[in-house]
Each structure stands twice: as structure tokens, then as C-alpha cells.
Design a protein around this motif. Structure first.
Motif, mmCIF file in Angstrom:
data_model
loop_
_atom_site.group_PDB
_atom_site.id
_atom_site.type_symbol
_atom_site.label_atom_id
_atom_site.label_comp_id
_atom_site.label_asym_id
_atom_site.label_seq_id
_atom_site.Cartn_x
_atom_site.Cartn_y
_atom_site.Cartn_z
ATOM 1 N N LEU A 110 0.851 -1.221 0.034
ATOM 2 C CA LEU A 110 -0.101 0.021 -0.243
ATOM 3 C C LEU A 110 0.859 1.203 -0.108
ATOM 4 N N VAL A 111 2.168 1.186 0.687
ATOM 5 C CA VAL A 111 2.963 2.478 0.544
ATOM 6 C C VAL A 111 3.300 2.809 -0.730
ATOM 7 N N GLY A 112 3.685 1.650 -1.610
ATOM 8 C CA GLY A 112 3.821 2.072 -2.756
ATOM 9 C C GLY A 112 3.019 2.417 -3.764
ATOM 10 N N GLN A 113 1.635 2.009 -3.480
ATOM 11 C CA GLN A 113 0.377 2.306 -4.240
ATOM 12 C C GLN A 113 0.165 3.603 -4.060
ATOM 13 N N LEU A 114 0.072 4.132 -2.776
ATOM 14 C CA LEU A 114 -0.158 5.422 -2.154
ATOM 15 C C LEU A 114 0.907 6.294 -2.749
ATOM 16 N N ALA A 115 2.365 6.096 -2.913
ATOM 17 C CA ALA A 115 2.934 7.011 -3.569
ATOM 18 C C ALA A 115 2.768 7.168 -5.024
ATOM 19 N N ARG A 116 2.232 6.218 -5.545
ATOM 20 C CA ARG A 116 2.096 6.328 -7.000
ATOM 21 C C ARG A 116 0.693 7.175 -7.060
ATOM 22 N N ILE A 117 -0.316 7.049 -6.181
ATOM 23 C CA ILE A 117 -1.361 7.894 -6.347
ATOM 24 C C ILE A 117 -0.905 9.368 -6.486
ATOM 25 N N ALA A 118 0.158 9.755 -5.395
ATOM 26 C CA ALA A 118 0.662 10.811 -4.996
ATOM 27 C C ALA A 118 1.135 11.535 -6.140
ATOM 28 N N GLY A 119 1.598 10.822 -7.162
ATOM 29 C CA GLY A 119 2.319 11.068 -8.587
ATOM 30 C C GLY A 119 4.007 10.885 -8.126
ATOM 31 N N ALA A 120 4.186 10.079 -7.198
ATOM 32 C CA ALA A 120 5.610 9.798 -6.927
ATOM 33 C C ALA A 120 6.000 8.593 -7.625
ATOM 34 N N ARG A 121 7.273 8.525 -7.493
ATOM 35 C CA ARG A 121 7.967 7.301 -8.219
ATOM 36 C C ARG A 121 7.945 6.154 -7.119
ATOM 37 N N ALA A 122 7.577 4.948 -7.230
ATOM 38 C CA ALA A 122 7.657 3.771 -6.208
ATOM 39 C C ALA A 122 8.756 2.924 -6.497
ATOM 40 N N VAL A 123 9.237 2.640 -5.670
ATOM 41 C CA VAL A 123 10.597 1.654 -5.961
ATOM 42 C C VAL A 123 10.535 0.467 -4.663
ATOM 43 N N GLY A 124 10.208 -0.652 -4.859
ATOM 44 C CA GLY A 124 9.794 -1.609 -4.088
ATOM 45 C C GLY A 124 10.995 -2.714 -4.042
ATOM 46 N N ILE A 125 11.285 -3.145 -2.825
ATOM 47 C CA ILE A 125 12.247 -4.323 -2.555
ATOM 48 C C ILE A 125 11.338 -5.383 -1.965
ATOM 49 N N ALA A 126 11.586 -6.529 -2.719
ATOM 50 C CA ALA A 126 10.985 -7.796 -2.230
ATOM 51 C C ALA A 126 11.980 -9.006 -2.490
ATOM 52 N N GLY A 127 11.621 -10.118 -2.110
ATOM 53 C CA GLY A 127 12.269 -11.446 -2.015
ATOM 54 C C GLY A 127 12.014 -12.470 -3.091
ATOM 55 N N GLY A 128 12.847 -12.411 -4.162
ATOM 56 C CA GLY A 128 12.637 -13.433 -5.170
ATOM 57 C C GLY A 128 12.123 -12.787 -6.511
ATOM 58 N N PRO A 129 11.931 -13.585 -7.617
ATOM 59 C CA PRO A 129 11.551 -13.034 -8.671
ATOM 60 C C PRO A 129 10.117 -12.918 -9.028
ATOM 61 N N ASP A 130 9.242 -14.023 -8.278
ATOM 62 C CA ASP A 130 7.947 -13.805 -8.163
ATOM 63 C C ASP A 130 7.364 -12.697 -7.403
ATOM 64 N N LYS A 131 7.892 -12.324 -6.290
ATOM 65 C CA LYS A 131 7.333 -11.225 -5.618
ATOM 66 C C LYS A 131 7.662 -9.943 -6.332
ATOM 67 N N CYS A 132 8.783 -9.904 -6.890
ATOM 68 C CA CYS A 132 9.457 -8.791 -7.603
ATOM 69 C C CYS A 132 8.362 -8.667 -8.878
ATOM 70 N N ALA A 133 7.845 -9.528 -9.678
ATOM 71 C CA ALA A 133 7.052 -9.513 -10.743
ATOM 72 C C ALA A 133 5.862 -9.003 -10.493
ATOM 73 N N PHE A 134 5.183 -9.570 -9.091
ATOM 74 C CA PHE A 134 4.059 -9.012 -8.592
ATOM 75 C C PHE A 134 4.074 -7.399 -8.240
ATOM 76 N N VAL A 135 4.996 -7.058 -7.738
ATOM 77 C CA VAL A 135 5.147 -5.719 -7.199
ATOM 78 C C VAL A 135 5.181 -4.878 -8.360
ATOM 79 N N LYS A 136 5.905 -5.279 -9.299
ATOM 80 C CA LYS A 136 5.852 -4.229 -10.533
ATOM 81 C C LYS A 136 4.680 -4.619 -11.464
ATOM 82 N N ASN A 137 4.319 -5.618 -11.843
ATOM 83 C CA ASN A 137 3.335 -5.675 -12.728
ATOM 84 C C ASN A 137 1.955 -5.697 -12.292
#
Lengths: 333, 333
Positions: B157-184
Motif C-alpha cells: 500500500l505504501v508504494g501504491q499510495l506513492a503512485r497515487i500521489a504522483g511519486a515514483r515507487a521503488v519496491g524491494i521484495a524477496g525473489g522473482p515472483d514477488k518482484c514481478a507481482f510488485v512491478k506488474n
């Protein structure tokens, strides 16, 4: 070509550990005639402030004039906003004469207050106290505010603003004379001598309800004593860490993880600030604090030393707490 | 005397270092009949959250039921505000049946959203993200926001609220599946795998304009990577330090003085918060975030595990990042 020359103090060497007199050099340099739009300024009073120690690390080049704010007379003005005879605040650095293009000048009205107050209680040190308390400290009635260097220009106003807000003010200062001044003249509730071997215990006794605002202007042992006493939701405005200058990274243990844990568990706010980021509040500051100075509610003390050539020694003494009040060099009267 | 009994998980031992399954014990205990003003509750879904690791250090006594929030059915109500059949959020702890006096209950309307969302995106984890961003992070258009555990209920939700505010969201997560979920799925601008050996370098590349908000929920290596990238006037809401639990004080060097210096020089705000201090903002949170969930603008993911007896293993797995989304135990359907 002008026949004028300035006496000036330049950075001779980057300090290794504590700053020493050899890190500075007094020299004479020619001053050009002021060109179109320029002013020729004569320094009357030079402000010495702890932030300058930081500037010696990087910002000031070797051989350059030490930076600093001063009260000056305008000797010659080719600038439409100023005329010869004006008394002005300027960023001249540590020198007797200088040329300005008119930027970052502010006229002082010598009739209202002694002009030296523009370097202290009504200038940047006072504004630092004001902004830190208004923006971050936000003391409430009945809360406890702790500040070190309490007889200095920032600390003395921090405590007085705390009292005005109805909070309890606890000041830390060096030696019995400063402590007496802090308690009896400035009206702090308690003054503690930081030279006491049991500072942490004395501070705990002085803060039976814990600390709600710790105004951080020194770091080191005072931080270590204040930190465990912080209450939930306490605020820590960070405006200076003078005790840390020239210090190597301490070997350990690493206090950072435990500090972060306390920030989390207690919901603390630790916030640094640089007062030039908040100049939109300067007029509020001037109005409120000058009213307090006029009425006698707000008190201040200045420590005036004669002669530009004595600035390095006075500066080093200030970093070691040998001053008593706002340090000002009388360059010319 | 009631014939009812509850299955419950109690704290068997204080964890030494990492929490392990032996620190918990599953037991059966009798449940009294609800008295005047009381309710009998049956747990349907139990929330597992990182803060519980902290509670194991002190707050929960050995032999006591582990604390936790849950979605429950009201089986019997002697309380005027609730009736049998109501679905309610409650602080039951890790157990199947419990008695409540009606305090700290909140009715859920099962028609609006899946009831499990009351433990995640529309519950305390979501509120943690919301409060931290609204109160402290305050992302502005074009700024960069970094958060770890980005596929979890707070980070997502932090990242999505950042995006809603017009900011750039950079997420850190463990492993390729989570990273794909976070980005896509969540729409972060960048997702970085914290298992990468060059995390600090990857983060620097992902933040070419530095970091304006680092939402601190893990500590450790991510903090170390994010810290040097913080911009002037950056904000660091501190809501968790899960990587630190069970860690000894590191030997050194002592990073605290350098950290304080950066806080000063950059004018940083480092602020811990506990969302229960800001419940006056809960209705704003519910209105705004539930609207986003309804419209599909805000996405979330839940990781539901069957059986109360599996809670300790699931909890330990969550602390090690083996979950994928908000961890919820299905205790009874």
C-alpha cells in the motif's frame, strides 16, 4: 585601482581533530573599488557560530576567507537600495572591508535594538531556536524541554520559548557562573553543570516526568544522558552536534540499531533542520521575539571580543565552551 | 460451567535470537459462559503480523495466549451493541473461542468487501501504510519513495499510495515472483530483489534522483542501502525493524554519530509511529482506501493458511519472508 586593503582571516589548513589557531591565517589583501550595483562595506561586528566548524571541513577552500555574518557600515553604495551610512547585516566573512553586490543584505534599524542583536537573539541563532521549537519541538504546557549550551544564543532562547509555552525548561551549561545565569537570569527551572561527573543522573533527577523535547545542539555525552529519558512521542530537533567535530567514528558498540528501535517503540521524531530552509517564518520570528526582548520577557547575553585578529582564538574557545553568551568580534566600532 | 473449550497457542518460551516453533505451545483450555455484558466469539480468521515478534520479548507473559487481531463470529451476545451472527473484528489472540467484554470490537460489513480485508488492506496493516505516508512520508509529485517487503500488506500500500500521489515507487521484495507481482500487479516503477548481492548498487541505479521517502519497515541491509541515497529534507517513517529482532548489539563501528550528522546536514526527518496513536485518522483511511479497492486502483494480496495449529510455522515463515502477501490463518470458515 583602489588604495584600500582589507585585513582578513583565511582558512590555512583543514583541521585535524580539534580546530587550532594554525588552521587560520591573518593576511592583508587589496580591495577593488565597488563597481556598478556594488557596495563597499566596513565590518563593525562579526558573528562567530559553531556551524563555521563544519564549513572548515569542505565548504571553505584553503586560502579563502572564513565565512560569517556581520554587521557592517555601508561606506560606498552604487546599489539603489542602500546608501552610504546604512547599517546592514551582510555575509562578509572574517574581514574588515569587503565588496558586495547587494545580495543577502538586510538593513538594521539601530534605533530599535542594539545592532549586535541582529547577530544573536534577533538573528540567525535566535531564529534557529525559534524554528526548531515551532516546527519540531512544539512544547506543550507541562512538558519538559532539555537543551545544552543553555547560556549560548540558541540554547538560551530555546529554554525561554519553552517557558513561554508553559513547559518546564532544563538547561545544561558549563560551570557554576553559567548555570546561575541560566537559572536566575534566563528563568530556566533547572540548570545542570555538564562538567558534573554524574550528568546522566543529575539530568534524570531534573526530569522526573521524562523529556518531551530534547533540543540537540551538542551531541556526545549530553545526547547519551538525554536519550534514555525521552518520553513516548518526544521530539528531537537537531540543529548542531558541536561535540562531534573532529571526532573519528567511534569503534563501537554500534548504537544505531538500538536507537532506531527506540525511535520505533517510543514513536520519536528526530529531525534535522537548517534554518535557511524556513525563511518564510523569519518575519514571525522577528515580530514575536523582538516583542519579547522589548518587554524584557526574553533575555540574552553577548560575549564581545575586540579585534579581528582575535577571532581564531575566540572561535576555538567557543567550540570548547569558554565563551559566555553569543560570541561577537568587535572589528571596528 | 460451560462445556466449551478453546484451542489456543500460548507463548512457551521467550525467543533467543530467531523465533522457533518450540517457543509456542498449542493447548486446550475451558471457556466460561459469557457473563453480563460479555460476548462469546468464534475466530474465523487470525491475522499474523511482524509486530507480534516484538510482543514475544516482554508484553506477552510466558503461558499466555499470543496476542493478535481476528475476524470472529459472535456466537452469544449479552452486549447491547452486538447480536449473535454479527461478524466482528476483535483482539482475541491466537485461539478458536474467546470471551469479550465488548471493548476494541468493530463490526464488519461482509457485503462490501471480503471480510479478510479487515485484517489487511482495510485493517491495521493498511492503516500503518496510510498513516506513515500521510503523517510523515508526504510524498510529492516526482519524488522517489522506497519501501521494503513491498509485496506485503504494508509495503504494497505504501508504494501504491506513492503512485497515487504522483511519486515514483521503488519496491524491494524477496525473489522473482514477488518482484514481478510488485512491478506488474501493484504498479511500482521498479522492483528490486533483496537477495541480490549488490542490493545497494541496484537501489542506487533504481533511484537516479535519490530517495525522498524511505518507509522503514525492515531495518538492516535495506536501511544501509537506502541511507546514503536520502535526499535533503527526506522523510523516514519508521514502522518496523523486523530484521533486527533477536539481533545482538552489533560490535561496531558505531554508526550513530555519522547518522546524526546526516540527519543534521540533510535536514532529515526520522520518525517512529505506532498507528494506534492516530486513530482519529482511521475513518479517512477507510473511506479513501476502500474507494481505491472498490475501483480496482488499489490492489492487495492475501496469503491464507489453514489451521490454527499452523500459525507458529506460518509466523516464523513470515518473519523470514516466506509468505507472499498478507498472512492470515483460516481458523474456521
Amino acid at each position: 585601482m583602489s588604495a584600500l586593503s582589507t585585513k582578513r582571516i583565511v582558512l590555512a589548513a583543514r583541521p585535524v581533530g580539534k580546530a587550532k589557531e594554525d588552521d587560520f591565517r591573518l593576511e592583508q589583501a587589496p580591495v577593488s573599488d565597488p563597481g556598478a550595483g556594488q557596495l563597499l562595506l566596513r565590518t563593525r561586528y562579526l558573528s562567530l557560530d559553531p556551524y563555521m566548524r563544519g564549513r572548515m571541513e569542505e565548504a571553505v577552500a584553503i586560502g579563502d576567507v572564513m565565512v560569517g555574518q556581520s554587521v557592517v557600515d555601508v561606506l560606498v553604495s552604487n546599489h539603489p537600495s542602500y546608501k552610504a551610512g546604512d547599517v546592514v547585516l551582510a555575509q562578509t566573512g572574517w574581514q574588515t572591508l569587503s565588496i558586495s553586490n547587494g545580495e543577502r543584505l538586510r538593513k538594521l534599524d539601530a534605533a530599535d535594538f542594539p545592532i549586535t542583536t541582529g547577530l544573536g537573539v534577533l538573528g540567525m541563532p535566535g531564529f534557529t531556536a525559534y524554528v526548531g521549537m515551532r516546527l519540531i519541538g512544539q512544547p506543550k504546557r507541562g512538558e519538559t524541554v532539555v537543551v545544552a549550551a543553555a547560556s549560548g544564543p540558541v540554547g538560551s532562547l530555546v529554554g525561554q520559548l519553552a517557558r513561554i509555552a508553559g513547559a518546564r525548561a532544563v538547561g545544561i551549561a558549563g560551570g557554576p557562573d553559567k548555570c546561575a545565569f541560566v537559572k536566575n537570569k534566563l528563568g530556566f527551572d533547572v540548570a545542570i553543570d555538564h562538567r558534573a561527573p554524574d550528568l546522566a543522573q543529575k539530568l534524570a533527577v531534573a526530569c522526573p516526568n521524562g523529556i518531551d523535547v530534547y533540543f540537540e545542539n551538542v551531541g556526545g555525552a549530553v545526547w547519551a544522558a538525554a536519550w534514555p529519558l525521552l518520553n513516548r512521542l518526544a521530539r528531537v530537533p537537531v540543529c548542531g552536534l558541536v561535540s562531534q567535530f573532529g571526532q573519528q567514528t567511534p569503534p563501537g558498540p554500534d548504537r544505531l540499531p538500538a536507537t532506531m528501535r527506540q525511535i520505533l517503540v517510543k514513536g520519536l521524531t528526530v529531525r534535522g533542520f537548517i534554518n535557511s530552509d524556513f525563511l518564510d517564518q523569519f518575519s514571525d520570528f522577528q515580530r514575536e521575539v523582538s516583542a519579547g526582548v522589548s518587554s524584557g520577557q526574553i533575555k540574552y547575553r553577548e560575549d564581545v571580543i575586540d579585534g579581528l585578529e582575535n577571532a581564531p582564538k575566540a572561535f576555538i574557545g567557543m567550540l570548547e565552551g569558554r565563551n559566555f553568551g553569543k560570541v561577537i568580534i568587535r572589528v571596528a566600532d
